[in-house]
Motif scaffolding. Structure first.
Motif: not given
Length: 130
Positions: A109, A103-104, A2, A123-126
């Motif tokens: 994530k 991350a992309e 991650i 869609r990418r960050a949590i």
């Protein structure tokens, strides 16, 4: 693997409200990655703690070394073009967009607590905590 932003590292190494969540994350996902920018941001956080007499110089130096050890082999450069495109398409800072771009690029994530990043890149960050 991650990507984590600098604040997640701070939560891990500086005891506080989110430390246990960061420790749990490290247990579940032991490979943390970040762009080299994390070093300056983390040093800045440690500097603030030193100025407020919450850490000694030796403690801050030790924490920086621990964090560098954790991320050894998992620091990756990001491309300016990708960061600029993320800047164009969001209201996030260039600093934040570096973490998103990485991350992309790695197709993983990004773990963050930054509300602006979480809104701009759902869609990418949590979030570290729900």
């Amino acid at each position: 693997m991650i990507v984590v932003d600098s604040n997640i590292l701070a939560y891990l190494y500086l005891p506080g409200e989110f430390t246990s969540a960061a420790e749990g994350l490290l247990e579940r996902e032991p490979e943390w990655a970040a762009p080299p920018l994390w070093r300056s941001e983390f040093r800045n956080i440690l500097g603030g703690y030193m100025r407020r007499n919450m850490l000694s110089f030796e403690q801050a130096r030790s924490l920086q070394a621990e964090a560098e050890s954790l991320l050894e082999g998992f620091e990756f450069e990001v491309r300016s073009q990708e960061v600029m495109e993320l800047l164009r398409d969001s209201e996030c800072s260039a600093y934040d967009c570096e973490f998103v771009a990485l991350a992309e690029r790695l197709d993983v994530k990004l773990v963050t607590m930054d509300k602006k990043v979480l809104r701009a890149f759902p869609r990418r960050a949590i979030s570290l905590v729900i």
